[in-house]
Design a protein around this motif. Structure first.
Motif, PDB file in Angstrom:
ATOM      1  N   TYR A 338     -20.141 -71.408  13.186  1.00  0.00           N
ATOM      2  CA  TYR A 338     -20.375 -72.467  14.162  1.00  0.00           C
ATOM      3  C   TYR A 338     -19.078 -72.975  14.791  1.00  0.00           C
ATOM      4  CZ  TYR A 338     -25.236 -72.938  12.614  1.00  0.00           C
ATOM      5  OH  TYR A 338     -26.557 -72.711  12.340  1.00  0.00           O
ATOM      6  N   LEU A 339     -17.944 -72.665  14.182  1.00  0.00           N
ATOM      7  CA  LEU A 339     -16.683 -73.205  14.668  1.00  0.00           C
ATOM      8  C   LEU A 339     -16.312 -72.692  16.054  1.00  0.00           C
ATOM      9  CD1 LEU A 339     -14.328 -73.266  11.533  1.00  0.00           C
ATOM     10  CD2 LEU A 339     -15.210 -75.219  12.841  1.00  0.00           C
ATOM     11  N   THR A 340     -16.439 -71.392  16.260  1.00  0.00           N
ATOM     12  CA  THR A 340     -16.027 -70.820  17.547  1.00  0.00           C
ATOM     13  C   THR A 340     -16.766 -71.429  18.730  1.00  0.00           C
ATOM     14  OG1 THR A 340     -15.406 -68.733  16.490  1.00  0.00           O
ATOM     15  CG2 THR A 340     -15.759 -68.704  18.868  1.00  0.00           C
ATOM     16  N   PRO A 341     -18.117 -71.470  18.735  1.00  0.00           N
ATOM     17  CA  PRO A 341     -18.785 -72.077  19.892  1.00  0.00           C
ATOM     18  C   PRO A 341     -18.445 -73.549  20.067  1.00  0.00           C
ATOM     19  CG  PRO A 341     -20.376 -71.533  18.166  1.00  0.00           C
ATOM     20  CD  PRO A 341     -19.098 -70.879  17.797  1.00  0.00           C
ATOM     21  N   PHE A 342     -18.314 -74.302  18.961  1.00  0.00           N
ATOM     22  CA  PHE A 342     -17.969 -75.710  19.127  1.00  0.00           C
ATOM     23  C   PHE A 342     -16.585 -75.875  19.750  1.00  0.00           C
ATOM     24  CE2 PHE A 342     -15.555 -79.333  17.521  1.00  0.00           C
ATOM     25  CZ  PHE A 342     -16.225 -80.343  18.196  1.00  0.00           C
ATOM     26  N   LEU A 343     -15.612 -75.092  19.301  1.00  0.00           N
ATOM     27  CA  LEU A 343     -14.274 -75.198  19.869  1.00  0.00           C
ATOM     28  C   LEU A 343     -14.264 -74.818  21.348  1.00  0.00           C
ATOM     29  CD1 LEU A 343     -12.192 -73.744  16.895  1.00  0.00           C
ATOM     30  CD2 LEU A 343     -12.226 -76.123  17.706  1.00  0.00           C
ATOM     31  N   LEU A 344     -15.147 -73.916  21.747  1.00  0.00           N
ATOM     32  CA  LEU A 344     -15.273 -73.604  23.174  1.00  0.00           C
ATOM     33  C   LEU A 344     -15.872 -74.778  23.942  1.00  0.00           C
ATOM     34  CD1 LEU A 344     -16.486 -69.900  22.946  1.00  0.00           C
ATOM     35  CD2 LEU A 344     -14.307 -70.702  23.877  1.00  0.00           C
ATOM     36  N   PHE A 345     -16.847 -75.466  23.352  1.00  0.00           N
ATOM     37  CA  PHE A 345     -17.380 -76.693  23.962  1.00  0.00           C
ATOM     38  C   PHE A 345     -16.247 -77.693  24.177  1.00  0.00           C
ATOM     39  CE2 PHE A 345     -21.361 -74.917  22.956  1.00  0.00           C
ATOM     40  CZ  PHE A 345     -22.395 -75.695  23.449  1.00  0.00           C
ATOM     41  N   ALA A 346     -15.488 -77.951  23.109  1.00  0.00           N
ATOM     42  CA  ALA A 346     -14.406 -78.925  23.192  1.00  0.00           C
ATOM     43  C   ALA A 346     -13.359 -78.503  24.216  1.00  0.00           C
ATOM     44  CB  ALA A 346     -13.765 -79.106  21.816  1.00  0.00           C
ATOM     45  N   SER A 347     -13.023 -77.214  24.253  1.00  0.00           N
ATOM     46  CA  SER A 347     -12.051 -76.716  25.224  1.00  0.00           C
ATOM     47  C   SER A 347     -12.523 -76.966  26.649  1.00  0.00           C
ATOM     48  CB  SER A 347     -11.815 -75.217  25.003  1.00  0.00           C
ATOM     49  OG  SER A 347     -11.312 -74.956  23.720  1.00  0.00           O
ATOM     50  N   GLY A 348     -13.813 -76.709  26.889  1.00  0.00           N
ATOM     51  CA  GLY A 348     -14.357 -76.923  28.228  1.00  0.00           C
ATOM     52  C   GLY A 348     -14.241 -78.359  28.681  1.00  0.00           C
ATOM     53  N   PHE A 349     -14.600 -79.299  27.806  1.00  0.00           N
ATOM     54  CA  PHE A 349     -14.510 -80.715  28.184  1.00  0.00           C
ATOM     55  C   PHE A 349     -13.062 -81.158  28.353  1.00  0.00           C
ATOM     56  CE2 PHE A 349     -18.899 -81.011  26.470  1.00  0.00           C
ATOM     57  CZ  PHE A 349     -19.481 -81.614  27.572  1.00  0.00           C
ATOM     58  N   LEU A 350     -12.161 -80.649  27.522  1.00  0.00           N
ATOM     59  CA  LEU A 350     -10.748 -81.004  27.666  1.00  0.00           C
ATOM     60  C   LEU A 350     -10.198 -80.520  28.999  1.00  0.00           C
ATOM     61  CD1 LEU A 350      -9.471 -80.222  24.061  1.00  0.00           C
ATOM     62  CD2 LEU A 350      -9.386 -82.456  25.186  1.00  0.00           C
TER      63      LEU A 350
END
Length: 469
Positions: A338-350
């Motif tokens: 689950y870490l990879t997709p969540f970090l992509l979510f966070a990257s997108g918002f940043l």
């Protein structure tokens, strides 16, 4: 016929709303996108209700429609009522006024899409079979399904347009970097959503394609790299350092994408995992973490964005190489996945939250980058939660839990074992998934039943499939 009359009234009501909606927003200072008035309570209500309707209710209704739930129609009706009310509120507010903007123009098209959905939904609910209508019903089913799946994407764009219009951003010289940040940030979030779908409910589809996940990742990376190569620099204008960095990043993407597609098949032609997409993400994060900026807060936000993206790539490498050991995941996902997709979510918002105008606004307000990053991460957590909820709703209805007591829980009990606890082969799982999807195409809303939820896999078609096991 009563249902048709109700649909006609709804359509007439929405068309009247579009025809008589007016802005009355002429008192804008010369050369300014917005007035200096504060946003009043009516406009805040408009924002909240539109976000509720198009951001939560309609996507939930879409998933309920895919699972053929009886709650699909009531949920969509509630969303439509809220959306129409919010549309009027958007033209009745006082306080801050706005010049012509993309959000206001696009709103009419979005509401027309809603009208089309209401009409198509009402027509399909009537189950008309006379005058050859049964033969062309599939066209309306297809149109209704395609529009329903496009709506979340279009709604996302409209909500971004709304935030931009409310602050008067992304005009004149700021337009180019705004497009880069919002398009690229949305792309990272979309990539995270796709990874989550494949992780939770898409492994069977992936198995049927005969391709590894990295093939599709590399294909998209190569295509996106070609676009970046020829659009990040204004041809005919002098080169600046940012142009060169963005263009070379595009070149790396399409070069790596071609390699990733080649490595996604073994010598015998079987699907094969590879690390190229993860490596591209890691390299992109490194490049963005060192992106030169004017303001210190902007430098810090870009650095944290880069570190987050690098973490996503590194976690993906660890997942493929050490957690899965180059094998596809067909059972319940490991918590590490689950870490990879969540970090992509966070990257997108940043990245979406790091435009020049946003950074200047935060700098002038005295907001630190730490507080801002925590806010963006909080939003990423909420969206990741919502996506997981929607996929859970789909999964429990695509593979309903009967009387199994599998310890993996209802979401995965029918994926990993049958009611007697015997392990089921991958081919059996794939046939079950195919049966559910075909059943949805064959009997889409054509049968009525007393249940208040989606029908279980006890229909005749699924019975035949189970009989082959």
């Amino acid at each position: 016929m009563a249902l048709l009359r109700q649909a006609s009234l709804w359509t007439l009501f929405l068309l009247v709303a579009l025809a008589f909606a007016h802005g009355g927003h002429e008192n804008i200072p010369q050369g300014e996108p917005i007035s200096q008035d504060p946003i009043d309570s009516t406009l805040w209500t408009h924002m909240i209700l539109m976000g509720l309707a198009f951001g939560i209710i309609f996507p939930t209704g879409m998933v309920l429609g895919i699972t053929r739930s009886r709650w699909h129609v009531p949920v969509q009706i509630v969303g439509t009522v809220i959306a129409v009310l919010a549309y009027f509120l958007g033209h009745a507010h006082k306080g801050r006024q706005f010049d012509k903007n993309l959000h206001a123009s696009f709103a009419n098209w979005l509401m027309l899409m809603l009208v089309a959905q209401v009409v198509l939904g009402a027509y399909l609910k009537l189950h008309l079979v006379k005058a050859g209508q049964a033969r062309i019903r599939w066209i309306f089913v297809l149109a209704h399904g395609v529009l329903g799946k496009i709506m979340p994407v279009v709604s996302w764009a409209q909500m971004l347009f709304g935030g931009i219009a409310a602050l008067g951003f992304c005009r004149d010289d700021h337009l180019g970097q705004c497009l880069a940040h919002f398009i690229m940030g949305s792309a990272f979030i979309a990539y995270g959503i796709c990874l989550t779908i494949l992780l939770l409910v898409g492994q069977y589809w992936l198995r049927r394609t005969g391709r590894s996940q990295e093939f599709f990742d590399s294909l998209i990376i190569a295509a996106w790299g070609c676009v970046n190569t020829f659009t990040e620099h204004r041809w005919g204008q002098p080169w600046v350092h940012n142009d060169l960095q963005h263009t070379t990043m595009g070149i790396v993407w399409w070069c790596a994408g071609l390699l990733g597609m080649w490595l996604s098949r073994s010598r015998s032609g079987r699907p094969k995992r590879n690390l190229i997409p993860a490596l591209v993400i890691l390299m992109t994060g490194y490049a963005m973490s060192a992106h030169p900026q004017t303001l210190m807060i902007s430098t810090m936000i870009h650095s944290i964005f880069g570190y987050t993206l690098m973490a996503a790539g590194l976690v993906r490498i660890i997942e493929i190489s050490f957690v899965l050991k180059d094998k596809p995941a067909l059972s319940e996902p490991n918590s590490f996945q689950y870490l990879t997709p969540f970090l992509l979510f966070a990257s997108g918002f940043l990245f979406m939250g790091a435009t020049e105008e946003q950074m200047l606004l935060l700098h002038n307000a005295g907001i630190t980058h730490v507080a801002y990053v925590l806010i963006l991460y909080s939003i990423a957590f909420l969206l990741f939660l919502f996506v997981n909820i929607l996929l859970h709703i789909y999964a429990v209805h695509a593979w309903p839990n009967s009387d199994s007591t599998n310890q993996d829980g209802p979401m995965y009990s029918n994926l990993n074992g049958n009611a007697n606890g015997r392990a089921r082969s991958n081919s059996q799982q794939i046939q079950d998934a195919e049966a559910f999807e075909l059943h949805g195409l064959i009997s889409d809303e054509d049968e009525e039943g007393p249940s208040m939820g989606p029908r279980k896999n006890s229909d005749e078609e699924l019975g035949k499939v189970e009989g082959r096991h």
